[in-house]
Design a protein around this motif. Structure first.
Motif, mmCIF file in Angstrom:
data_model
loop_
_atom_site.group_PDB
_atom_site.id
_atom_site.type_symbol
_atom_site.label_atom_id
_atom_site.label_comp_id
_atom_site.label_asym_id
_atom_site.label_seq_id
_atom_site.Cartn_x
_atom_site.Cartn_y
_atom_site.Cartn_z
ATOM 1 N N ILE A 176 38.601 61.854 -19.259
ATOM 2 C CA ILE A 176 40.207 61.539 -18.767
ATOM 3 C C ILE A 176 40.211 61.653 -16.802
ATOM 4 O O ILE A 176 39.838 62.529 -15.863
ATOM 5 N N ARG A 177 40.507 60.510 -17.253
ATOM 6 C CA ARG A 177 40.979 60.140 -15.100
ATOM 7 C C ARG A 177 42.181 60.080 -15.332
ATOM 8 O O ARG A 177 42.913 59.071 -15.842
ATOM 9 N N ASP A 178 42.495 59.962 -13.870
ATOM 10 C CA ASP A 178 43.404 59.348 -13.200
ATOM 11 C C ASP A 178 43.182 58.703 -11.672
ATOM 12 O O ASP A 178 42.117 58.022 -11.963
ATOM 13 N N TYR A 179 44.546 57.313 -11.559
ATOM 14 C CA TYR A 179 43.705 56.603 -10.976
ATOM 15 C C TYR A 179 42.487 57.313 -9.477
ATOM 16 O O TYR A 179 41.757 56.967 -8.710
ATOM 17 N N GLU A 180 42.861 58.430 -9.311
ATOM 18 C CA GLU A 180 42.035 58.830 -7.967
ATOM 19 C C GLU A 180 40.099 59.002 -8.084
ATOM 20 O O GLU A 180 40.019 58.661 -7.489
ATOM 21 N N GLU A 181 40.987 59.401 -9.427
ATOM 22 C CA GLU A 181 38.883 59.699 -10.270
ATOM 23 C C GLU A 181 38.240 57.972 -10.552
ATOM 24 O O GLU A 181 37.218 58.287 -10.074
ATOM 25 N N LEU A 182 39.162 57.130 -10.450
ATOM 26 C CA LEU A 182 39.089 55.920 -11.199
ATOM 27 C C LEU A 182 38.807 54.869 -9.747
ATOM 28 O O LEU A 182 37.892 54.048 -10.126
ATOM 29 N N LYS A 183 39.493 55.438 -8.639
ATOM 30 C CA LYS A 183 39.406 54.636 -7.839
ATOM 31 C C LYS A 183 37.959 54.208 -6.722
ATOM 32 O O LYS A 183 37.751 53.238 -6.692
ATOM 33 N N PRO A 184 36.764 54.656 -7.579
ATOM 34 C CA PRO A 184 35.660 54.190 -6.461
ATOM 35 C C PRO A 184 34.993 52.855 -7.307
ATOM 36 O O PRO A 184 34.520 51.881 -6.678
ATOM 37 N N TYR A 185 35.848 52.793 -8.357
ATOM 38 C CA TYR A 185 35.250 51.499 -9.656
ATOM 39 C C TYR A 185 36.109 50.425 -9.571
ATOM 40 O O TYR A 185 35.890 49.139 -8.905
ATOM 41 N N VAL A 186 37.242 51.090 -8.517
ATOM 42 C CA VAL A 186 38.212 50.358 -8.387
ATOM 43 C C VAL A 186 38.425 49.092 -7.207
ATOM 44 O O VAL A 186 38.497 48.159 -7.484
#
Length: 477
Positions: A68-78
């Protein structure tokens, strides 16, 4: 005589209702198909390769490989997507970024792809069609409609357009509704909200408005200015206004105020849209909750809110959820969001079909002492305490007073009243009783003298504006 457009809407609504019934009656199979399609389509993306999608054949595989991720954790991909790279979270590039406000790192860029965009449009359309199918009322399609939304002017970043979700969706209003739609493009593009509302009032005050839609706080301002300028209730001013469509926040705290401004009751449709996806809409007028969109390219997972912050909390699919339990909703979607925590908490009101209410935000809770008080409980307490009274509330927030100058800690309610209570102590007692009845953790802390009963601080309007409160509960740090 109904117009051709109104007459045609009924058989179309019947067709859509049959399609919805088909997938909603087979929820587990529907979600399994969505899951399999998501994994298959994203196997060769950067995210899919990093998480070994080629080896995922079951939900258990997915759980073990995708945390499970939130935006901060997905941010490198974004950030790679924002920089213009292809095949990162989803195949190709997104067609839009929905720009939203972030909490710790400024703006958030939520991708919207050519596969996910149609689900936003279809869900909004289907909500209206399901209303027509249920009630037989289609006359409103001949009147004027207003959708209070953000500016449709979009920026561009590495060839990808970006803007607020409501501004993006404005470009997808069907042609057959364009002649009925207000406000004008020129007015819709005004950035300053106060100026925009004034212009909308001028454009609509003499029109035959039949549908009004928007976030309740935005619509309230519009209604107040209409009443101020016309000297009439909204329901008298717009005699054919019979359908209010809303979403974005809990409507209940606004309901009494709206009924007073309108002067009569009107039908309403609740929507559950977000930049990350269009999750649910109200499909029945007399049923509590919104129909969860299981066939819209979104795979849902749920974690009990009380256990969410534990290490490796249990993740559930719709097959395992129960009624009246507060869940954090996790999504994976055709927008390229994977096991993504959108931050909302929901409760199921029905399992046949699956209907939900939004109970709050996982970050909007008070648990400085383990009380786990959530937004829904606070809003319910305020509703119960003011029901049947002349008390009217404009805005409020709640926060823990952890280190008072004297006495035990407590929860402080900061309230801006439209109509103040005759006896503030009676209101406090009613709020306290409701919270204790709803939340056993809070009750135990009061009984154990860890907390003392809540206090209410009255705010003037200019002070509450500084807080920029919109019926949200601050999370204790």
């Amino acid at each position: 005589m109904p117009s051709f457009k109104a007459a045609l809407s009924k058989p179309f609504a019947k067709y859509v209702a049959k399609r919805i019934q088909k997938w909603s009656s087979k929820p587990i199979e529907t979600q399994q198909k969505v899951f399999e399609n998501l994994i298959s389509e994203a196997t060769h993306t950067a995210f899919g390769k990093d998480h070994n999608f080629s080896a995922i054949s079951t939900y258990a595989d997915f759980q073990s490989k995708v945390p499970i991720r939130d935006y901060e954790e997905l941010k490198p991909y974004v950030e790679r997507v924002v920089a213009g790279e292809e095949d990162i979270l989803w195949k190709g590039k997104p067609i839009y970024f929905a720009k939203t406000s972030g909490t710790t790192s400024g703006a958030k860029y939520i991708p919207i792809t050519k596969e996910s965009m149609p689900t936003h449009v279809e869900a909004a359309r289907n909500a209206i069609l399901m209303y027509i199918h249920e009630t037989g009322n289609s006359k409103f399609v001949d009147g004027k409609m207003i959708f209070l939304q953000g500016s449709p002017i979009l920026e561009e970043k590495h060839g990808i357009k970006l803007g607020r979700l409501s501004g993006i969706v404005a470009h997808y209003v069907p042609k057959y509704l364009q002649k009925n739609r207000l406000p004008s493009l020129k007015t819709n593009c005004i950035d300053d909200w106060e100026t925009k509302v004034e212009a909308i009032v001028d454009e609509t005050i003499n029109e035959d408005m039949s549908i009004i839609s928007g976030i309740p706080s935005w619509v309230q301002m519009y209604f107040e200015k209409l009443v101020e300028k016309s000297g009439q209730n909204v329901g008298d001013l717009f005699k054919n206004f019979n359908l209010f469509i809303f979403g974005g926040v809990n409507y209940e705290p606004y309901r009494a105020k709206f009924e007073n401004l309108i002067g009569r009751k009107v039908d309403s449709i609740e929507l559950y849209p977000a930049s990350e996806g269009f999750f649910a809409f109200q499909d029945k007028q007399n049923e509590r909750g919104m129909l969860l969109q299981l066939n819209s390219g979104i795979f849902y997972e749920f974690v009990e809110a009380d256990h969410f912050f534990e290490d490796n909390p249990k993740r559930l699919t719709i097959a395992d959820v129960k009624l009246s339990v507060n869940y954090v909703m996790i999504i994976s979607s055709t927008a390229g969001l994977w096991a993504y925590n959108i931050g909302d908490t929901v409760e199921f009101t029905s399992l046949k079909p699956y209907r939900v209410i939004v109970s709050g935000r996982i970050k909007h809770f008070i648990s400085a002492f383990g009380e786990h008080v959530i937004g829904k409980e606070v809003e319910q307490a305020l509703k119960e305490a003011t029901e049947g009274t002349s008390i009217s509330v404009n805005e409020f927030t709640v926060a823990p007073q952890i280190s008072p100058e004297e006495g035990l800690p407590y929860h402080e309610w900061l309230i801006e009243f439209e109509n103040e209570p005759d006896n503030l102590d009676e209101l406090i007692i009613a709020l306290e009783q409701s919270l204790q009845q709803q939340n056993s953790y809070y009750l135990d802390l009061i009984k154990g003298k860890v907390l003392r009963p809540l206090l209410v601080t009255k705010l003037k309007r200019w002070i509450s504006n500084l807080y920029e409160i919109d019926w949200k509960i601050r999370r204790s740090k």
